[in-house]
Design a protein around this motif. Structure first.
Motif, PDB file in Angstrom:
ATOM      1  N   GLU A 190       0.809  -1.218   0.000  1.00 37.95           N
ATOM      2  CA  GLU A 190       0.000   0.000   0.000  1.00 37.95           C
ATOM      3  C   GLU A 190       0.842   1.267   0.000  1.00 37.95           C
ATOM      4  OE1 GLU A 190      -2.906  -0.131   3.068  1.00 37.95           O
ATOM      5  OE2 GLU A 190      -3.831  -2.007   2.347  1.00 37.95           O
ATOM      6  N   SER A 191       1.975   1.237   0.700  1.00 38.33           N
ATOM      7  CA  SER A 191       2.818   2.432   0.769  1.00 38.33           C
ATOM      8  C   SER A 191       3.429   2.763  -0.599  1.00 38.33           C
ATOM      9  CB  SER A 191       3.933   2.226   1.799  1.00 38.33           C
ATOM     10  OG  SER A 191       4.787   3.346   1.839  1.00 38.33           O
ATOM     11  N   LYS A 192       4.001   1.759  -1.249  1.00 38.30           N
ATOM     12  CA  LYS A 192       4.608   1.988  -2.570  1.00 38.30           C
ATOM     13  C   LYS A 192       3.558   2.339  -3.612  1.00 38.30           C
ATOM     14  CE  LYS A 192       8.666  -0.981  -1.876  1.00 38.30           C
ATOM     15  NZ  LYS A 192       9.393  -2.198  -2.338  1.00 38.30           N
ATOM     16  N   LEU A 193       2.407   1.667  -3.531  1.00 36.37           N
ATOM     17  CA  LEU A 193       1.335   1.946  -4.477  1.00 36.37           C
ATOM     18  C   LEU A 193       0.837   3.376  -4.316  1.00 36.37           C
ATOM     19  CD1 LEU A 193      -0.705   1.096  -6.625  1.00 36.37           C
ATOM     20  CD2 LEU A 193      -2.140   0.157  -4.797  1.00 36.37           C
ATOM     21  N   LYS A 194       0.697   3.826  -3.089  1.00 36.74           N
ATOM     22  CA  LYS A 194       0.231   5.182  -2.838  1.00 36.74           C
ATOM     23  C   LYS A 194       1.191   6.209  -3.441  1.00 36.74           C
ATOM     24  CE  LYS A 194      -1.143   8.390   0.821  1.00 36.74           C
ATOM     25  NZ  LYS A 194      -1.273   8.608   2.293  1.00 36.74           N
ATOM     26  N   ASP A 195       2.492   5.957  -3.323  1.00 33.46           N
ATOM     27  CA  ASP A 195       3.486   6.879  -3.891  1.00 33.46           C
ATOM     28  C   ASP A 195       3.333   6.995  -5.408  1.00 33.46           C
ATOM     29  OD1 ASP A 195       4.526   7.367  -1.391  1.00 33.46           O
ATOM     30  OD2 ASP A 195       6.189   5.935  -1.593  1.00 33.46           O
ATOM     31  N   ILE A 196       3.122   5.851  -6.062  1.00 34.38           N
ATOM     32  CA  ILE A 196       2.949   5.852  -7.521  1.00 34.38           C
ATOM     33  C   ILE A 196       1.690   6.615  -7.911  1.00 34.38           C
ATOM     34  CG2 ILE A 196       2.470   4.389  -9.534  1.00 34.38           C
ATOM     35  CD1 ILE A 196       4.214   2.228  -8.207  1.00 34.38           C
ATOM     36  N   LEU A 197       0.607   6.335  -7.198  1.00 38.55           N
ATOM     37  CA  LEU A 197      -0.668   6.966  -7.519  1.00 38.55           C
ATOM     38  C   LEU A 197      -0.627   8.466  -7.286  1.00 38.55           C
ATOM     39  CD1 LEU A 197      -3.037   4.294  -5.939  1.00 38.55           C
ATOM     40  CD2 LEU A 197      -2.713   4.723  -8.378  1.00 38.55           C
ATOM     41  N   GLU A 198      -0.030   8.883  -6.192  1.00 42.21           N
ATOM     42  CA  GLU A 198       0.039  10.310  -5.868  1.00 42.21           C
ATOM     43  C   GLU A 198       0.828  11.076  -6.923  1.00 42.21           C
ATOM     44  OE1 GLU A 198      -1.252  12.210  -3.545  1.00 42.21           O
ATOM     45  OE2 GLU A 198      -2.236  10.710  -2.297  1.00 42.21           O
ATOM     46  N   GLN A 199       1.904  10.480  -7.397  1.00 43.23           N
ATOM     47  CA  GLN A 199       2.784  11.175  -8.334  1.00 43.23           C
ATOM     48  C   GLN A 199       2.280  11.141  -9.776  1.00 43.23           C
ATOM     49  OE1 GLN A 199       6.884  10.065  -8.013  1.00 43.23           O
ATOM     50  NE2 GLN A 199       7.545  11.365  -9.712  1.00 43.23           N
ATOM     51  N   TYR A 200       1.667  10.036 -10.178  1.00 42.71           N
ATOM     52  CA  TYR A 200       1.382   9.858 -11.597  1.00 42.71           C
ATOM     53  C   TYR A 200      -0.100   9.732 -11.964  1.00 42.71           C
ATOM     54  CZ  TYR A 200       6.379   8.804 -11.804  1.00 42.71           C
ATOM     55  OH  TYR A 200       7.738   8.870 -11.704  1.00 42.71           O
ATOM     56  N   PHE A 201      -0.974   9.422 -11.023  1.00 45.92           N
ATOM     57  CA  PHE A 201      -2.347   9.094 -11.380  1.00 45.92           C
ATOM     58  C   PHE A 201      -3.413   9.950 -10.703  1.00 45.92           C
ATOM     59  CE2 PHE A 201       0.167   5.448 -12.439  1.00 45.92           C
ATOM     60  CZ  PHE A 201      -0.406   4.954 -13.605  1.00 45.92           C
ATOM     61  N   LYS A 202      -3.074  10.586  -9.616  1.00 53.60           N
ATOM     62  CA  LYS A 202      -4.089  11.380  -8.917  1.00 53.60           C
ATOM     63  C   LYS A 202      -4.181  12.760  -9.560  1.00 53.60           C
ATOM     64  CE  LYS A 202      -5.179  10.553  -4.819  1.00 53.60           C
ATOM     65  NZ  LYS A 202      -5.279  10.313  -3.363  1.00 53.60           N
ATOM     66  N   PRO A 203      -5.340  13.097 -10.128  1.00 55.79           N
ATOM     67  CA  PRO A 203      -5.470  14.390 -10.811  1.00 55.79           C
ATOM     68  C   PRO A 203      -5.696  15.532  -9.842  1.00 55.79           C
ATOM     69  CG  PRO A 203      -7.531  13.180 -10.976  1.00 55.79           C
ATOM     70  CD  PRO A 203      -6.560  12.278 -10.246  1.00 55.79           C
ATOM     71  N   ASN A 204      -5.370  16.708 -10.330  1.00 57.84           N
ATOM     72  CA  ASN A 204      -5.667  17.933  -9.591  1.00 57.84           C
ATOM     73  C   ASN A 204      -6.464  18.810 -10.554  1.00 57.84           C
ATOM     74  OD1 ASN A 204      -5.708  19.973  -7.673  1.00 57.84           O
ATOM     75  ND2 ASN A 204      -3.752  20.835  -8.345  1.00 57.84           N
ATOM     76  N   ASN A 205      -7.636  18.290 -10.940  1.00 59.34           N
ATOM     77  CA  ASN A 205      -8.434  18.957 -11.967  1.00 59.34           C
ATOM     78  C   ASN A 205      -9.238  20.109 -11.383  1.00 59.34           C
ATOM     79  OD1 ASN A 205      -7.429  17.068 -13.743  1.00 59.34           O
ATOM     80  ND2 ASN A 205      -9.220  15.739 -13.599  1.00 59.34           N
ATOM     81  N   ILE A 206      -8.534  21.163 -11.036  1.00 57.63           N
ATOM     82  CA  ILE A 206      -9.179  22.330 -10.455  1.00 57.63           C
ATOM     83  C   ILE A 206      -9.347  23.395 -11.537  1.00 57.63           C
ATOM     84  CG2 ILE A 206      -9.003  24.156  -8.737  1.00 57.63           C
ATOM     85  CD1 ILE A 206      -7.286  22.273  -7.058  1.00 57.63           C
ATOM     86  N   LYS A 207     -10.579  23.761 -11.779  1.00 60.94           N
ATOM     87  CA  LYS A 207     -10.857  24.762 -12.814  1.00 60.94           C
ATOM     88  C   LYS A 207     -10.635  26.167 -12.273  1.00 60.94           C
ATOM     89  CE  LYS A 207     -14.482  21.798 -14.667  1.00 60.94           C
ATOM     90  NZ  LYS A 207     -15.913  21.737 -15.035  1.00 60.94           N
ATOM     91  N   GLU A 208      -9.985  26.957 -13.087  1.00 64.97           N
ATOM     92  CA  GLU A 208      -9.817  28.355 -12.723  1.00 64.97           C
ATOM     93  C   GLU A 208     -10.971  29.159 -13.316  1.00 64.97           C
ATOM     94  OE1 GLU A 208      -6.064  29.542 -14.138  1.00 64.97           O
ATOM     95  OE2 GLU A 208      -4.924  28.139 -12.905  1.00 64.97           O
ATOM     96  N   GLY A 209     -11.241  30.303 -12.698  1.00 63.16           N
ATOM     97  CA  GLY A 209     -12.349  31.102 -13.203  1.00 63.16           C
ATOM     98  C   GLY A 209     -12.045  31.771 -14.521  1.00 63.16           C
TER      99      GLY A 209
END
Length: 307
Positions: A288-307
């Motif tokens: 879980e620790s190694k998987l979380k590192d991979i996901l955080e860096q490469y797969f978790k989006p930060n799809n925040i729309k700007e106005g």
């Protein structure tokens, strides 16, 4: 300044797509290939097409499910791959999840992840993946054996180096894998044998590695064939063969963002984990620790729309 640049680029992408395809051409291609995306099945996190065109979306996650379904058997998702399209950095990240990965499936407890498809089809598979990985999935593509064969034949086969002798006869499916080492031009049936074969010392892990190798070979070949003008036909072809919730126009706009990437822009990962036998059943226990590192860096989006 950056915001205006993003808007201009987005508008140009849409204009180029519309010019290349045309409204009439769009419907002609869609009807010619019988492209029928399952837009409302299942419900996934919605992505607005204009947000993609205007670079307001950072990452788009796609789940690829390869299933062994038959007429009398719903089958299981023996191939599970998450593809993250990094729109911001023009990168593609691919995570393969072994079919024996032990996860929690709603109403069924802890079991192998590929059982989710047998229990609840695509919806439960995607729900299980989102819960297990803690990332949103925006699109999915489901491929069964017959669809895979048909697609590879439709694009003219794939060149790949077979790394070892592969021979296996499946009496249930009446399926024969018979490949010799060396570079081969594989047709649909041969390619299916290559990605399905797992009768070697490394078992499913070796199969996962071959599937990633095959995806890279497929990418290289398609990159040589596809240009802006014929891209809609290839996307339509895939959409008419596979089950997906990607519409034709979504596929065109998203694909246009990655027309100029190279093999170096594609990174592959295999879910870190260790084999373990529990109550006589073989599993892969996620790290879980190694998987979380991979996901955080490469797969978790930060799809925040700007106005």
């Amino acid at each position: 300044m950056k915001k205006w640049k993003a808007v201009v680029i987005g508008i140009l992408v849409l204009l180029i797509v519309l010019i290349a395809v045309g409204v009439g051409g769009y419907y002609y291609i869609q009807n010619s290939f019988n492209y029928t995306p399952t837009k409302n099945y299942p419900v996934l996190e919605k992505i607005e097409l204009l947000d993609v065109a205007f670079n307001k979306i950072e990452k788009i996650n796609v789940a690829l499910l390869g299933v062994d379904e038959r007429k009398t058997d719903p089958g299981r998702s023996d191939t599970i791959i998450i593809i993250s399209l990094d729109v911001k950095n023009k990168k593609v990240n691919i995570l393969s999840i072994p079919r024996d990965t032990r996860v929690y499936i709603q109403d069924h407890g802890f079991t192998k992840i590929n059982h989710a498809y047998a229990y609840g089809g695509v919806p439960l598979s995607l729900k299980t993946l989102e819960s297990f990985l803690n990332i949103p999935i925006h699109y999915y593509v489901k491929v069964n054996f017959q669809q895979f064969e048909k697609f590879i034949d439709a694009i003219g086969g794939v060149d790949i180096e077979v790394e070892r002798r592969m021979y296996y006869r499946d009496k249930t499916d009446k399926f024969l894998v018979d490949l010799t080492p060396g570079v081969h031009h594989l047709n649909g049936r041969e390619a299916l044998g290559y990605v399905r074969f797992r009768h070697d010392p490394m078992g499913d892990l070796a199969r996962v590695e071959r599937q990633q190798k095959f995806l890279m070979a497929l990418f290289k070949q398609m990159k040589e064939k596809i240009n802006l003008l014929n891209m809609p036909q290839y996307i339509s072809l895939a959409g008419s063969i596979f089950e997906t919730n990607v519409s034709l126009m979504e596929g065109i706009v998203i694909a246009s963002k990655f027309m100029d990437i190279s093999e170096e822009d594609i990174h592959t990962f295999i879910m870190p984990g260790t084999p373990e036998t529990i109550n006589g059943i073989s599993y892969v226990i996620p790290d879980e620790s190694k998987l979380k590192d991979i996901l955080e860096q490469y797969f978790k989006p930060n799809n925040i729309k700007e106005g």
